[in-house]
Design an enzyme around this catalytic site. Structure first.
Site, PDB file in Angstrom:
ATOM      1  N   HIS D  99     -29.171  62.652 -12.172  1.00 56.66           N
ATOM      2  CA  HIS D  99     -28.788  62.730 -13.583  1.00 56.66           C
ATOM      3  C   HIS D  99     -27.477  63.509 -13.680  1.00 56.66           C
ATOM      4  O   HIS D  99     -27.237  64.422 -12.882  1.00 56.66           O
ATOM      5  CB  HIS D  99     -29.786  63.540 -14.412  1.00 56.66           C
ATOM      6  CG  HIS D  99     -31.191  63.081 -14.412  1.00 56.66           C
ATOM      7  ND1 HIS D  99     -32.076  63.364 -13.410  1.00 56.66           N
ATOM      8  CD2 HIS D  99     -31.894  62.383 -15.333  1.00 56.66           C
ATOM      9  CE1 HIS D  99     -33.259  62.853 -13.709  1.00 56.66           C
ATOM     10  NE2 HIS D  99     -33.182  62.245 -14.854  1.00 56.66           N
ATOM     11  N   ASP D 102     -28.128  67.187 -13.493  1.00 55.41           N
ATOM     12  CA  ASP D 102     -28.503  67.744 -12.185  1.00 55.41           C
ATOM     13  C   ASP D 102     -27.283  68.255 -11.442  1.00 55.41           C
ATOM     14  O   ASP D 102     -27.374  69.189 -10.641  1.00 55.41           O
ATOM     15  CB  ASP D 102     -29.121  66.672 -11.269  1.00 55.41           C
ATOM     16  CG  ASP D 102     -30.284  65.937 -11.894  1.00 55.41           C
ATOM     17  OD1 ASP D 102     -30.967  66.530 -12.729  1.00 55.41           O
ATOM     18  OD2 ASP D 102     -30.499  64.763 -11.524  1.00 55.41           O
TER      19      ASP D 102
END
Ligand code: CO
Ligand code: CO
Ligand code: CO
Ligand code: CO
Ligand code: CO
Ligand code: CO
Ligand code: CO
Ligand code: CO
Lengths: 433, 433, 433, 433
Positions: D99, D102
């Site tokens: 993501h 992240d």
């Protein structure tokens, strides 16, 4: 004094027809039911952790609430306490409940944490002195910090056991100082994630001994309140030792504590364990270990502990009926272990969630009490078992099997079933709701 | 002799590579593992109710199986017994288990039912005499007939209690006569549909006294087998008193029976109660009440008791590992409380479902035994708790809280967590599977 | 005429305060709510299968009910029909619903079953002519007989498909003859026990084509009622193709039937599928396929389809609120797909279970209607989405992503969350209950 | 370069008998199965969020992991990327997935977040250039920040929709830049907490239009990868619009996207929705929308999404069998959406959890492939439906119901059930495991 609740006046009872959202419709503290004021029946408590400390996080998202008291210092802790008592005042709550960690900053050492706890509980004590709200119970948070990740009293590391013992002692001292009417132990990490690395028998023995030590210490300091265990089957652990009422009872029996320890039973935990709330209450009463309740509701559609405010009075009425059958609360009460949904951001949400919960409970209690007073349900129950009052019925319990068989053969006993009338009893309930 | 299994020869062990569907691939009765023959470890039993009496019905459909022995008379009962022992022979099953109702026609009176039971158990006794297969356990069906609809020992009607007492006596006599190694009580109707019409406390007391009477009678007749309770949380009842291992233990403690009664633990019932099978086994072992197992599997996707044959050996290995940790079976065994899916119509299905189940168990036992023998899992478990062997650790359990707190303060104890290594232990398991 | 309900007079509305168990407290058929009589809102139907045909069995026990009409012949079928209309008269039920198998004896051949169906539906037609009660819907039982064990339209055997087609044709003819307002298909066996033996894609295609054939036939005979699918996720099958509303919709779309077929949504099936009843209703309404409801309640504590009578009016109010939002019933209605608990043996239980269910629904409808009429909940919902009425909001839906990104960057859009007010809306609901 | 994994060498295949914990026992990337290298079959991806970003928190506890890269700045983000590729190298992982959140620090504005994303994805691109590991898919985290609390594309506030559109555009650009083979959308907040405040129809329409915009943009920039939706029924929301495969398909059909969008199916989400993993895979294949898998396992005993590493190869074999039946992965792969238990603190735990998961998958794939290659299961399936190949069977599907009824009557069709052979097919499976 904070201005967090600015513009929100104390909530008053205005009756079912009021259109004022900031009023009680059903909770009238002074209404006398079964000879007791409603406030004294329900003994509501506000939970510090959900209502003051929860930041709105969930497993997939972080903080949503913005509260002026969020932060790590003693100043914020005191601001939080101020706001707490403002909330209690608005609600007219007779009680609150808290964990050490809810109220005090975590210290770098045990000593510092303890000093922080002493300072903040002095502060809370002063608050109590000038407010109506008293302490229903205190408890130690032994599940959030990483030191507890593998358990507190059931940790594989005896240093953690020691730390847990010191932590409970400190918090039991604090609860005693504040006149708390109960002390609660909830073992969220007293369980396991996998049996593969777990010595279940040893952990259970440590948990039992720990509880004995707590009880011994409570006696020593003259704590007159009740020691309560709160069962929960799982979450955060995969499996917790205090699974449900029956499991805790088996544990108390093994460690000789069934006269010393009672239960704090939570609606959501009953559901997670595959029971109804009223079942857990009825069983605790039958076993003589009913103590207090954590009132909330779980979403039947979700498999985790949602800790929502109750809003279904017919369900809650079944629970309060069991509380009444158990003789009502003594040291216990109705603690809202319930938190706002994380989208409910406003101060008004915080107040009105409690108002709705209190009204739901009040309405439920009133229905339960009228049904209990009128007696038709108890009469039906009694009638169903009336055969056991007939001659010879109880005597049979003392006979050997062969004597009973002989009687069956000689009298050609061939029992005929009788209706259980479940739907009629459900209709009866609905007449009172 | 029937011709139901015509053309199906006794199943032999042929090893993992065989392509013969009618052979064991993993179950080699004579293979010695941990110093004991595999047959003596596993002690397989065939369940009369599922394998001989089940007609294929479910809540939305009727009979699917066509068996020549279906019907209400004694002739059919004997034909059923013939077929049963033919199945046992084909499987080489060392044991079977049955309810009174599985084997005998129901009579119009208790006396007639009892005479039928005596006749059919004489017949079964003769069968046993000429076959290898012995009786693992007997039990009384006190849930099918309408007289039991509101419970047996916990019925509101004392006449039903009497009938239940006579029924258990008759079946315990029969089990004793047939050399049964255990006697099982499963209380499918010992529970409630609604708390509204239930006197939970009285029913629990009756259940306790009933169990005492059974134990007393077993002693009196010299029954040397074990008395076993089989826990189940619900189904058919909404809530059953023998919910799970911990609940039954609390009950045994209350009635002073924890040395007299052991448990028969079923995989599917463990699942329904929110546990794993291995949890229930580990707990029973820790509490000293492990007895026997009902082997099957529940569908995790279904909320009812599916009683399927096990087919996942890694899961079953976890269970047998706990059986080994408990010292293995003494009077107990592995009873297949498992039934064919209702679409599995053929005699071959009946045979091969057992073959698959036996192979799954054998494979699981072998893996569990090798891991247990090699010891790395037990070594890891021991290492995790090694701190409790250090000086002062156990002594702490005898100290008062204030002494422990003092030590925490003086030594500035600040425990550091250590990895639980769950995934590594799971990998270790997979090395043995 | 039977004397089964001897002594039970037609149930009348007497208001909430009556102490007469045999009276409606909330269901007043003639009360006008939102411009329509309550009877015309609710359109109650009695289910023939549960109320007349169910014998009290469950997976662990057999028949408990003793009804004079139980048995296999045409005489009993007519006696059953007589009793049915006596029950309908007592309840003042405007509708009933039935499966072919509920009403007619099963024949040895399809032809005989069909003749039996014609004879009994002529008899039912005569009954209808002289009673108030009309047919809400008919349906074919394609799950009880062993021929259906592997499915009806989705059976691996095309002969079963043919038999199913003939069966639905016969029952659709019968429903048409009786003036049924809907025809329902529930696919209890249209699913699988194991994927291992299932051609999911082929079975789905057969189910789709079957439904098209049914719709084509309904058009051909001039059936003006609705064709309804009743979703259920599982039970009796491990997995059913008509899992829930969304699944059925995906199926209708694939076979071009989303304008031809609507849904009959059952509370208990919604629960089993992991939804709330109100969710399924709201979704069906949003998709334009809402048709009718099967009213009952599942026990949240049990994992199977308990089909109990509803007794929690706050829950049912949420459901009727969605019915009102969908514009109310047209051909649909409130069918009690609910059965007595098997311990409720008495004729009075059969009557009063319906009375309680009807009262619960009436109370729920009234609360929902007042809230709907007053409008505060819809106003709150509208206010929450008011941003979408602002300039540019809807236009954004037609823009490409890069244009939206540009606007976010240029206007430095940084959205601030607003309270979802869940608890306040729950309190609002409780004001109406 | 970090020294986090100091001392851990790249994992090599050593075969089932190795006692080296740091070796593959079953995953041999170069082994050819069904004509393809195992690595190319399985296409393993490491999940950045779980393996690099997860701190060990759960709903009742905070961070347990201590990683040198934890923190909010770009330096830590780069250190995290360094460690990530070290982990990928050790595992020999051909892919990873992430993501935006992240990998990059969250900025104070969208513009800053975007710049951060560009900087870190340039850094990741450089990493990719010098390492074997490529990007399986990218995705935008639209659930953690408080702005998403009421949804992203389904938010009541159009500003959030705009922010979501910009966010997906930025991350789709980044995924495209990095050569990502897929782009995934998971709608954890695209659902509701309560229907009371939700306009389900409008939210669904917005979600549909949003997805069209994403597809249009992907075409415009020449993204050749697949757009994937990941279904999940609930958690964090009470109810999510992408409930399961069938629900997403109904949605794709409504918005004309069933040829444009495929599914990323997660084991744990299938379980939460009441299905098996293999069911969801088989259904997606039947509907032509199978894309990729998120491999993990849920604890059947817990009601939430536990995201554990898989360790039961018989279960996973059923899943890979469906992957093979679907023709194997094209752009998709096996992404470990699996996290360490929070007690698994050590770098070795992080490595070995993946090793165990990869071995479980490899073992499962091998068994599934051999069974698929040998063909006995497909042969049995085909034989079961052989009737549909007989003359007239398929023609019946084109006939009207009355013609089929005529044939049933004239030929006196009376279908006889045949065994479904479930247990035999389960035994067949076990022969390959
Ligand atoms: Co609680
Ligand atoms: Co809770
Ligand atoms: Co069993
Ligand atoms: Co069972
Ligand atoms: Co229904
Ligand atoms: Co149902
Ligand atoms: Co995922
Ligand atoms: Co997940």
């Amino acid at each position: 004094m904070t201005d967090f609740f600015k513009g929100i006046a104390p909530i008053k009872y205005e009756g079912p027809e009021t259109t004022n959202e900031f009023a009680f419709r059903h909770y009238d503290p002074d209404e006398v039911i079964l000879g007791k004021r409603m406030e004294d029946h329900l003994r509501f408590a506000v939970a510090y952790w959900h209502s003051l400390a929860y930041e709105g996080g969930d497993p997939f998202g972080g903080q949503t609430f913005l509260r002026p008291w969020f932060g790590a210092g003693m100043d914020q802790a005191k601001l939080k306490a101020d706001a707490a008592f403002e909330l209690f005042d608005i609600l007219g709550a007779p009680f609150y409940a808290f964990h050490d960690l809810d109220a005090r900053p975590e210290g770098a050492t045990f000593a510092e944490s303890k000093r922080n706890l002493e300072e903040i509980t002095d502060y809370l004590g002063n608050k109590q002195a000038s407010h109506k709200t008293k302490l229903l119970w205190g408890t130690a948070n032994m599940f959030t910090h990483r030191r507890w990740m593998s358990g507190a009293a059931t940790n594989p590391d005896p240093e953690v056991y020691a730390y847990a013992a010191a932590t409970v002692k400190a918090m039991l001292d604090a609860t005693h100082k504040l006149g708390g009417q109960n002390y609660v132990l909830w073992g969220g990490r007293e369980g396991y994630e996998t049996l593969l690395n777990t010595d279940l028998k040893a952990e259970r023995a440590h948990a039992g001994r720990f509880l004995q030590q707590v009880v011994e210490y409570a006696h020593k300091i003259g704590f007159k309140g009740s020691i309560l265990i709160e069962p929960k089957p799982q979450e955060p652990s995969k499996h917790q030792y205090d699974y449900d009422v029956a499991t805790v009872y088996s544990f108390l029996k093994d460690f000789g504590l069934e006269k010393e320890v009672k239960l704090n039973i939570e609606q959501g935990h009953a559901i997670l364990a595959g029971h109804s709330f009223e079942h857990e209450l009825a069983l605790a009463n039958a076993l003589g270990i009913f103590g207090s309740i954590d009132m909330n509701r779980n979403d039947y559609q979700s498999g985790w502990d949602t800790d929502q405010f109750p809003n279904n009075h017919p369900e809650m009425a079944l629970a309060y009926y069991e509380v009444l059958r158990a003789g009502g609360f003594t040291t216990g009460g109705t603690n809202f272990d319930a938190k706002l949904r994380r989208q409910s951001l406003d101060p008004a949400d915080l107040v009105l969630s409690h108002v709705g919960g209190m009204d739901t409970c009040a309405r439920a209690l009133r229905a339960a009490a009228y049904l209990f007073e009128d007696g038709p349900l108890e009469a039906a129950r009694k009638a169903r078992y009336a055969g056991w009052e007939r001659e010879g019925a109880k005597a049979m319990l003392a006979q050997p099997l062969e004597a009973i068989e002989k009687a069956v053969l000689e009298n050609n006993i061939n029992p005929q079933p009788r209706s259980g009338r479940q739907e009629r009893l459900e209709n009866l309930w609905n007449h009172y709701l």
